[in-house]
Design a protein around this motif. Structure first.
Motif, PDB file in Angstrom:
ATOM      1  N   TYR A 196      15.965 -20.229 -16.861  1.00 59.86           N
ATOM      2  CA  TYR A 196      16.836 -21.232 -17.492  1.00 59.86           C
ATOM      3  C   TYR A 196      16.014 -22.365 -18.092  1.00 59.86           C
ATOM      4  CZ  TYR A 196      20.043 -25.135 -17.984  1.00 59.86           C
ATOM      5  OH  TYR A 196      20.736 -26.216 -18.475  1.00 59.86           O
ATOM      6  N   TYR A 197      15.117 -22.939 -17.300  1.00 59.20           N
ATOM      7  CA  TYR A 197      14.409 -24.082 -17.866  1.00 59.20           C
ATOM      8  C   TYR A 197      13.381 -23.662 -18.911  1.00 59.20           C
ATOM      9  CZ  TYR A 197      10.391 -24.231 -14.483  1.00 59.20           C
ATOM     10  OH  TYR A 197       9.278 -23.981 -13.725  1.00 59.20           O
ATOM     11  N   ALA A 198      12.865 -22.438 -18.844  1.00 55.49           N
ATOM     12  CA  ALA A 198      11.999 -21.943 -19.919  1.00 55.49           C
ATOM     13  C   ALA A 198      12.791 -21.847 -21.225  1.00 55.49           C
ATOM     14  CB  ALA A 198      11.409 -20.588 -19.557  1.00 55.49           C
ATOM     15  N   LEU A 199      14.049 -21.440 -21.132  1.00 51.20           N
ATOM     16  CA  LEU A 199      14.930 -21.390 -22.299  1.00 51.20           C
ATOM     17  C   LEU A 199      15.155 -22.791 -22.853  1.00 51.20           C
ATOM     18  CD1 LEU A 199      17.024 -20.114 -24.228  1.00 51.20           C
ATOM     19  CD2 LEU A 199      18.677 -20.276 -22.348  1.00 51.20           C
ATOM     20  N   VAL A 200      15.483 -23.731 -21.984  1.00 49.35           N
ATOM     21  CA  VAL A 200      15.710 -25.111 -22.423  1.00 49.35           C
ATOM     22  C   VAL A 200      14.462 -25.661 -23.111  1.00 49.35           C
ATOM     23  CG1 VAL A 200      16.157 -27.481 -21.642  1.00 49.35           C
ATOM     24  CG2 VAL A 200      17.464 -25.578 -20.668  1.00 49.35           C
ATOM     25  N   MET A 201      13.320 -25.481 -22.479  1.00 52.55           N
ATOM     26  CA  MET A 201      12.064 -25.986 -23.058  1.00 52.55           C
ATOM     27  C   MET A 201      11.770 -25.291 -24.393  1.00 52.55           C
ATOM     28  SD  MET A 201      10.805 -28.313 -20.944  1.00 52.55           S
ATOM     29  CE  MET A 201      12.513 -28.804 -20.752  1.00 52.55           C
ATOM     30  N   GLY A 202      11.969 -23.969 -24.433  1.00 53.98           N
ATOM     31  CA  GLY A 202      11.705 -23.217 -25.654  1.00 53.98           C
ATOM     32  C   GLY A 202      12.552 -23.682 -26.821  1.00 53.98           C
ATOM     33  N   LEU A 203      13.822 -23.967 -26.566  1.00 57.08           N
ATOM     34  CA  LEU A 203      14.692 -24.453 -27.636  1.00 57.08           C
ATOM     35  C   LEU A 203      14.270 -25.839 -28.123  1.00 57.08           C
ATOM     36  CD1 LEU A 203      18.172 -23.172 -26.423  1.00 57.08           C
ATOM     37  CD2 LEU A 203      16.889 -22.421 -28.444  1.00 57.08           C
ATOM     38  N   LYS A 243      13.087 -31.984 -14.507  1.00 58.77           N
ATOM     39  CA  LYS A 243      13.252 -30.716 -13.809  1.00 58.77           C
ATOM     40  C   LYS A 243      14.375 -30.810 -12.777  1.00 58.77           C
ATOM     41  CE  LYS A 243      10.412 -27.065 -11.828  1.00 58.77           C
ATOM     42  NZ  LYS A 243       9.032 -26.704 -11.453  1.00 58.77           N
ATOM     43  N   LYS A 244      14.470 -31.926 -12.075  1.00 61.59           N
ATOM     44  CA  LYS A 244      15.543 -32.124 -11.106  1.00 61.59           C
ATOM     45  C   LYS A 244      16.907 -32.090 -11.799  1.00 61.59           C
ATOM     46  CE  LYS A 244      12.748 -34.877  -7.940  1.00 61.59           C
ATOM     47  NZ  LYS A 244      12.474 -36.236  -7.469  1.00 61.59           N
ATOM     48  N   ALA A 245      17.010 -32.739 -12.940  1.00 54.58           N
ATOM     49  CA  ALA A 245      18.275 -32.758 -13.684  1.00 54.58           C
ATOM     50  C   ALA A 245      18.632 -31.356 -14.177  1.00 54.58           C
ATOM     51  CB  ALA A 245      18.182 -33.735 -14.856  1.00 54.58           C
ATOM     52  N   GLN A 287      21.951 -28.924 -13.391  1.00 54.80           N
ATOM     53  CA  GLN A 287      22.701 -28.247 -14.453  1.00 54.80           C
ATOM     54  C   GLN A 287      22.708 -26.732 -14.232  1.00 54.80           C
ATOM     55  OE1 GLN A 287      24.691 -29.443 -16.429  1.00 54.80           O
ATOM     56  NE2 GLN A 287      24.983 -27.968 -18.055  1.00 54.80           N
ATOM     57  N   PHE A 288      21.575 -26.165 -13.841  1.00 56.18           N
ATOM     58  CA  PHE A 288      21.480 -24.733 -13.556  1.00 56.18           C
ATOM     59  C   PHE A 288      22.437 -24.345 -12.430  1.00 56.18           C
ATOM     60  CE2 PHE A 288      19.504 -21.513 -10.775  1.00 56.18           C
ATOM     61  CZ  PHE A 288      19.498 -20.429 -11.637  1.00 56.18           C
ATOM     62  N   ASP A 289      22.447 -25.128 -11.356  1.00 55.59           N
ATOM     63  CA  ASP A 289      23.343 -24.835 -10.230  1.00 55.59           C
ATOM     64  C   ASP A 289      24.805 -24.910 -10.665  1.00 55.59           C
ATOM     65  OD1 ASP A 289      21.201 -24.380  -8.523  1.00 55.59           O
ATOM     66  OD2 ASP A 289      21.232 -26.407  -7.672  1.00 55.59           O
ATOM     67  N   ARG A 290      25.121 -25.857 -11.529  1.00 54.24           N
ATOM     68  CA  ARG A 290      26.485 -25.964 -12.041  1.00 54.24           C
ATOM     69  C   ARG A 290      26.848 -24.742 -12.871  1.00 54.24           C
ATOM     70  NH1 ARG A 290      29.082 -26.827 -16.386  1.00 54.24           N
ATOM     71  NH2 ARG A 290      27.295 -27.358 -17.655  1.00 54.24           N
ATOM     72  N   LEU A 291      25.939 -24.317 -13.746  1.00 52.12           N
ATOM     73  CA  LEU A 291      26.176 -23.122 -14.569  1.00 52.12           C
ATOM     74  C   LEU A 291      26.392 -21.893 -13.697  1.00 52.12           C
ATOM     75  CD1 LEU A 291      23.581 -23.662 -17.422  1.00 52.12           C
ATOM     76  CD2 LEU A 291      26.062 -23.487 -17.705  1.00 52.12           C
ATOM     77  N   LYS A 292      25.577 -21.750 -12.670  1.00 52.89           N
ATOM     78  CA  LYS A 292      25.739 -20.622 -11.744  1.00 52.89           C
ATOM     79  C   LYS A 292      27.107 -20.655 -11.091  1.00 52.89           C
ATOM     80  CE  LYS A 292      22.750 -20.420  -8.532  1.00 52.89           C
ATOM     81  NZ  LYS A 292      21.719 -20.261  -7.512  1.00 52.89           N
ATOM     82  N   ALA A 293      27.486 -21.796 -10.568  1.00 48.28           N
ATOM     83  CA  ALA A 293      28.759 -21.917  -9.855  1.00 48.28           C
ATOM     84  C   ALA A 293      29.939 -21.618 -10.778  1.00 48.28           C
ATOM     85  CB  ALA A 293      28.893 -23.316  -9.257  1.00 48.28           C
ATOM     86  N   GLU A 294      29.845 -22.032 -12.021  1.00 50.94           N
ATOM     87  CA  GLU A 294      30.943 -21.842 -12.970  1.00 50.94           C
ATOM     88  C   GLU A 294      31.002 -20.435 -13.550  1.00 50.94           C
ATOM     89  OE1 GLU A 294      30.435 -24.823 -15.979  1.00 50.94           O
ATOM     90  OE2 GLU A 294      31.097 -26.440 -14.659  1.00 50.94           O
ATOM     91  N   ASN A 295      29.889 -19.712 -13.530  1.00 51.17           N
ATOM     92  CA  ASN A 295      29.830 -18.462 -14.283  1.00 51.17           C
ATOM     93  C   ASN A 295      29.582 -17.209 -13.463  1.00 51.17           C
ATOM     94  OD1 ASN A 295      30.045 -19.300 -17.238  1.00 51.17           O
ATOM     95  ND2 ASN A 295      28.582 -20.754 -16.390  1.00 51.17           N
TER      96      ASN A 295
END
Length: 120
Positions: free
Chosen positions: A62-69, A82-84, A88-96
């Motif tokens: 996930y964060y490699a994608l964010v950084m790459g974009l 990274k903490k933020a 966000q990653f945990d929220r995406l996981k929980a929602e999806n």
């Protein structure tokens, strides 16, 4: 010297920094077949599509994608940023994910076994 041409609208996902040929296949399964499509969606919506089509969640991916974009190397993510992103990653996981409480599979299961998994 001629000016740089903008990337083709049909350039593969792997033309984005930090993403390789495996990313082309993963994103294609989610219906994302070009780098431009990925840019237009943004990291969160694109990652949600990956999760929805069965890709295993992985924070580094996930964060490699964010950084790459952002045109940044994957390992440029540090500290509060990274903490933020972890929140966000945990929220995406929980929602999806259909069952976010299910035991992890694949590499996450292995990382948990050596005590470097979901507690990261």
């Amino acid at each position: 010297m001629s000016p740089a041409r903008p990337p083709s609208a049909s350039a593969p996902v792997s033309t984005i920094r930090n993403l390789g040929p495996a990313s082309d296949a993963s994103f294609a399964r989610a219906g994302i077949t070009s780098a431009q499509q990925l840019r237009d969606l943004g990291a969160d919506a694109a990652y949600a599509k990956l999760l929805a089509c069965g890709s295993q969640p992985h924070f580094i991916g996930y964060y490699a994608l964010v950084m790459g974009l952002q045109g940044r190397p994957w390992n440029d993510c540090k500290g509060d940023e990274k903490k933020a992103l972890r929140i966000q990653f945990d929220r995406l996981k929980a929602e999806n994910l259909k069952n976010p409480d299910a035991p992890p599979a694949g590499i996450e299961q292995i990382l948990n076994a050596i005590d470097t998994g979901t507690k990261r």
